[in-house]
Scaffold this active site. Structure first.
Site, PDB file in Angstrom:
ATOM      1  N   CYS A   1      -2.862  10.359   3.396  1.00  0.00           N
ATOM      2  CA  CYS A   1      -1.450  10.233   3.067  1.00  0.00           C
ATOM      3  C   CYS A   1      -1.243   8.837   2.505  1.00  0.00           C
ATOM      4  CB  CYS A   1      -0.602  10.400   4.310  1.00  0.00           C
ATOM      5  SG  CYS A   1      -0.946  11.941   5.169  1.00  0.00           S
TER       6      CYS A   1
ATOM      7  N   TRP B   1       0.024  14.397   2.984  1.00  0.00           N
ATOM      8  CA  TRP B   1      -0.953  15.428   2.644  1.00  0.00           C
ATOM      9  C   TRP B   1      -1.240  16.084   3.977  1.00  0.00           C
ATOM     10  CZ3 TRP B   1      -3.270  17.650  -1.471  1.00  0.00           C
ATOM     11  CH2 TRP B   1      -4.442  18.369  -1.257  1.00  0.00           C
TER      12      TRP B   1
ATOM     13  N   GLU C   1     -19.711  21.403 -16.853  1.00  0.00           N
ATOM     14  CA  GLU C   1     -18.258  21.247 -16.768  1.00  0.00           C
ATOM     15  C   GLU C   1     -17.773  19.913 -17.335  1.00  0.00           C
ATOM     16  OE1 GLU C   1     -17.066  21.304 -12.656  1.00  0.00           O
ATOM     17  OE2 GLU C   1     -15.000  21.809 -13.134  1.00  0.00           O
TER      18      GLU C   1
ATOM     19  N   ASN D   1      -1.491   7.883   8.723  1.00  0.00           N
ATOM     20  CA  ASN D   1      -2.461   8.504   7.838  1.00  0.00           C
ATOM     21  C   ASN D   1      -3.715   8.709   8.672  1.00  0.00           C
ATOM     22  OD1 ASN D   1      -4.214   9.190   5.756  1.00  0.00           O
ATOM     23  ND2 ASN D   1      -4.496   7.071   5.083  1.00  0.00           N
ATOM     24  N   GLY D   2      -4.151   9.952   8.845  1.00  0.00           N
ATOM     25  CA  GLY D   2      -5.350  10.198   9.651  1.00  0.00           C
ATOM     26  C   GLY D   2      -5.151  11.388  10.569  1.00  0.00           C
TER      27      GLY D   2
ATOM     28  N   LYS E   1      -7.281  21.941 -12.950  1.00  0.00           N
ATOM     29  CA  LYS E   1      -7.720  21.736 -11.566  1.00  0.00           C
ATOM     30  C   LYS E   1      -7.537  22.997 -10.744  1.00  0.00           C
ATOM     31  CE  LYS E   1      -9.247  19.584  -7.998  1.00  0.00           C
ATOM     32  NZ  LYS E   1     -10.718  19.516  -7.948  1.00  0.00           N
TER      33      LYS E   1
ATOM     34  N   LYS F   1     -21.740  21.434 -12.448  1.00  0.00           N
ATOM     35  CA  LYS F   1     -21.187  20.074 -12.616  1.00  0.00           C
ATOM     36  C   LYS F   1     -21.543  19.536 -13.990  1.00  0.00           C
ATOM     37  CE  LYS F   1     -18.799  19.924 -10.262  1.00  0.00           C
ATOM     38  NZ  LYS F   1     -18.444  20.732  -9.134  1.00  0.00           N
TER      39      LYS F   1
ATOM     40  N   HIS G   1     -39.602  35.753 -15.178  1.00  0.00           N
ATOM     41  CA  HIS G   1     -38.967  37.017 -15.568  1.00  0.00           C
ATOM     42  C   HIS G   1     -38.043  36.839 -16.768  1.00  0.00           C
ATOM     43  CE1 HIS G   1     -40.751  38.820 -12.056  1.00  0.00           C
ATOM     44  NE2 HIS G   1     -40.354  37.754 -11.373  1.00  0.00           N
TER      45      HIS G   1
ATOM     46  N   ARG H   1      -2.359  10.293  -3.316  1.00  0.00           N
ATOM     47  CA  ARG H   1      -2.989  10.422  -2.001  1.00  0.00           C
ATOM     48  C   ARG H   1      -2.424  11.587  -1.192  1.00  0.00           C
ATOM     49  NH1 ARG H   1      -5.850   6.144   0.030  1.00  0.00           N
ATOM     50  NH2 ARG H   1      -5.478   6.929   2.106  1.00  0.00           N
TER      51      ARG H   1
ATOM     52  N   GLU I   1     -24.792  24.668  -8.257  1.00  0.00           N
ATOM     53  CA  GLU I   1     -23.693  23.702  -8.288  1.00  0.00           C
ATOM     54  C   GLU I   1     -24.026  22.537  -9.223  1.00  0.00           C
ATOM     55  OE1 GLU I   1     -20.759  23.700  -7.655  1.00  0.00           O
ATOM     56  OE2 GLU I   1     -20.127  21.633  -7.409  1.00  0.00           O
TER      57      GLU I   1
END
Ligand code: M6R
Length: 609
Positions: free
Chosen positions: A2, A74, A489, A100-101, A604, A486, A505, A27, A482
């Site tokens: 946050c 957040w 992208e 925050n936490g 996003k 990346k 193959h 944040r 992945e």
């Protein structure tokens, strides 16, 4: 994750608070609020939504006063709502806090306070702290704060206000950032530099365990035992844009570097103090909960789908339940075999991906039990699934997902251990080994992040290539998928991942002189076979970059280059092996001059089909 701000001075607090919060919206942004002291009373204004919604709400009647605190949220505990927005106060309104936490032991503290008659208004962990301050107040704000800090467990940065001692703010931190901006006749507090940069460049960077009392005339720092601490002034040289990215060139790089913390936060309170045990308070499953589950489906898109593939390995191995992994856009159109004996797990960072949401709805319609793994509290997917496990990665801003992926892997691994323990299918010695290895991951990632020069060199060397291949077996194959995503992208290099055994193959036809091939070789049980595949591509004069475990002295005899990752168990290796792949993609994209945070054609959150 946050944003928090505080102001003490001669000027009106609200304009600084609102402006500072606007610089911290990256944040967290699901609700916002401020608290300002005036004439014996602290006025709180807060609401769900973005900061703009708060501005509209208080337009024309901003609280007046020269001491105040603010927060952009957040959500972690409790969905985004007016009530859950910060600041939080006790019933008397005398003690107000922004946080925050995560407070790990808040449920126990809350029960104790409720037993004493305290009435709670929100579902947050933070509100407990405001009530604790009121409950423990001994006539001295500072000593009360210290008492309360001794009672709470977790991670935090806090700013506290007390109407009985209104000339000061007290702030402290543990595992979350906090800075103090030093002004003339005024001082500022913030979770991040962008909030204060327009007002001062002279700062104290707070360390864990330091407690600062901030008035308009000065800042006094001490530890919890009252020992004074002399702080060095840190002069900020960044511009505002760099400050928002924490000094990193891109959000993606910042988020890659945030992974040790994101993983630690996601494990907090779940990887038990007892070796081998995992707790999910939010699930509270029993052995019986699985008696009638015959199959698990994991459904997701993109990077989250790749986390699902790793999850399949974990769940099948430890929980011994058959798992199918599906791409959400395929699942919904192929008449899946789902019924009330199916557990459907959807994975989504944003919790808003339209295909994943539709797949979840379809599974519900067919009678499945549903569980969401997501990073966004209050998102559509979190609301519609029957149960939710959150990753605590904090907001991910770069389009390319990094810290969301690794926290998803952590959740899938913890979930598999949890279910394996419940069903008695996971060997106890292995369970202990897994939790021991898990605890080491943040530090291991941290050490890898301190030494990235070799990766930069490879990215520059091979950044101009047109094609790249990623090979691996078992869990290495899942990570290869992945790594390839990346790279394509953000650098627009054509990249493909293959199960190394599939090469012969068809794909081997594409391997020609000079093509970079990234070979993941972290899985001991298939290692000799992976090395054979490596030799096959070397024989076609490909350039091989291997990802291997430290201490593997055989691989450098056959690969052109080796990136070593710290030694870890087979099941943990994906968490470490993906890091060099993220960095390779990042630095390759830089070499090619790509817009790393906003790659072409991509968004996003994909909220359309
Ligand atoms: O928000 P979600 O996790 O549901 O998003 C799924 C994909 O769109 C996402 O992972 C995408 O593949 C990333 N941009 C990859 O870096």
């Amino acid at each position: 994750m946050c944003g928090i701000v505080g102001y003490v001075g001669d000027k009106q607090a609200a304009p600084f608070l609102l402006d500072g919060m606007s610089k911290l919206e990256y944040r967290g942004y699901d609700s916002a609020g401020i608290a300002v002291y005036n004439k014996g009373k602290i006025t709180i204004e807060k609401c769900v939504g973005r900061l703009a919604d708060l501005r509209i709400k208080i337009k024309g009647h901003e609280p007046k006063g020269t001491v105040g605190i603010g927060h952009t949220r957040w959500a972690t505990h409790g969905r985004p709502s007016d009530r859950n927005a910060h600041p939080h106060a006790d019933e008397s309104g005398q003690f107000v806090v922004v946080h925050n936490g995560i407070i790990e032991n808040y449920l126990k503290l809350k029960e104790d306070l409720q037993a004493k008659g305290h009435k709670f208004l929100s579902e947050t962990d933070t509100e407990v702290v405001a009530h604790l301050l009121a409950d423990q107040y001994d006539g001295d704000f500072e000593s009360t704060v210290k008492k309360v800090l001794r009672m709470i467990e977790g991670s935090y940065s806090f700013v506290f206000m007390c109407a009985k001692e209104p000339d000061k703010l007290i702030c402290t931190k543990k595992d979350n950032p906090l800075i103090i901006g030093l002004g003339e006749g005024e001082n500022f507090i913030a979770s991040d530099i962008p909030a204060i940069i327009a007002h001062t460049r002279r700062t104290y960077i707070m360390s864990d365990g330091e407690i600062a009392t901030v008035t308009k005339d000065g800042v006094w720092v001490q530890n919890i035992d009252g020992v004074p601490i002399t702080k060095k002034v840190y002069e900020v040289t960044w511009n505002a844009e760099a400050a928002e990215k924490g000094g990193f060139q891109h959000f993606m790089l910042k988020e890659i570097y945030e992974q040790p913390k994101a993983i630690r936060d996601t494990m907090t309170g779940r990887v038990g103090k007892k070796e081998g045990e995992i707790t999910f308070h939010e699930l509270n499953w029993t052995k019986d909960a699985f008696a009638d589950i015959h199959k698990i489906y994991i459904v997701a898109c993109g990077t989250a789908y790749h986390a699902g593939i790793v999850g399949k390995y974990y769940l099948e191995k430890f929980a011994r339940i058959p798992v199918e992994v599906d791409i959400a856009s395929e699942f919904r159109y192929r008449d899946p075999l789902v019924d009330s004996h199916t557990l459907m797990i959807v994975i989504s960072q944003s919790g808003e991906t339209s295909d994943t949401l539709a797949a979840l709805r379809e599974a519900k319609r067919l009678g499945a039990r549903t569980l969401a793994v997501t990073n966004v509290v209050g998102s559509s997917i979190s609301r519609e699934a029957q149960q939710v496990v959150y990753t605590y990665a904090g907001p991910e801003i770069a389009v390319a997902s990094t810290k969301a992926y690794t926290t998803q892997l952590i959740v899938m691994l913890m979930l598999a251990i949890y279910v394996g323990n419940l069903r008695g299918t996971l060997d106890k010695t292995l369970a202990k080994q897994l939790t021991q290895d898990l605890k080491k991951i943040p530090e291991q990632l941290h050490s890898m992040l301190e030494n990235v020069d070799q990766i930069k060199v490879f990215a520059t060397q091979y950044g101009s290539c047109e094609d790249a291949f990623f090979l691996g077996r078992s869990l290495d194959y899942a990570v290869a998928l992945e790594g390839a995503l990346k790279l394509k992208e953000i650098s627009y290099i054509h990249a493909e991942a293959y199960a190394a055994g599939e090469l012969k193959h068809g794909t081997l036809a594409l391997i020609v002189e000079g093509v970079p091939v990234i070979v993941l070789a972290t899985q001991a049980d298939v290692y000799p076979k992976t090395i054979s595949n490596l030799k096959e591509v070397k024989a076609r004069e490909a350039i091989v970059i291997a990802i291997a475990l430290e201490g593997d002295h055989d691989i450098d005899k056959v690969a052109d280059n080796v990136i070593y990752i710290p030694k870890t168990g087979k099941y943990l290796a994906p968490l470490l092996a993906v890091l060099p792949l993220q960095l390779l993609a990042y630095y390759a994209a830089l070499t090619r001059g790509c817009d790393v945070d906003k790659p072409r054609n991509l968004a996003k959150s994909v909220t359309v089909e």
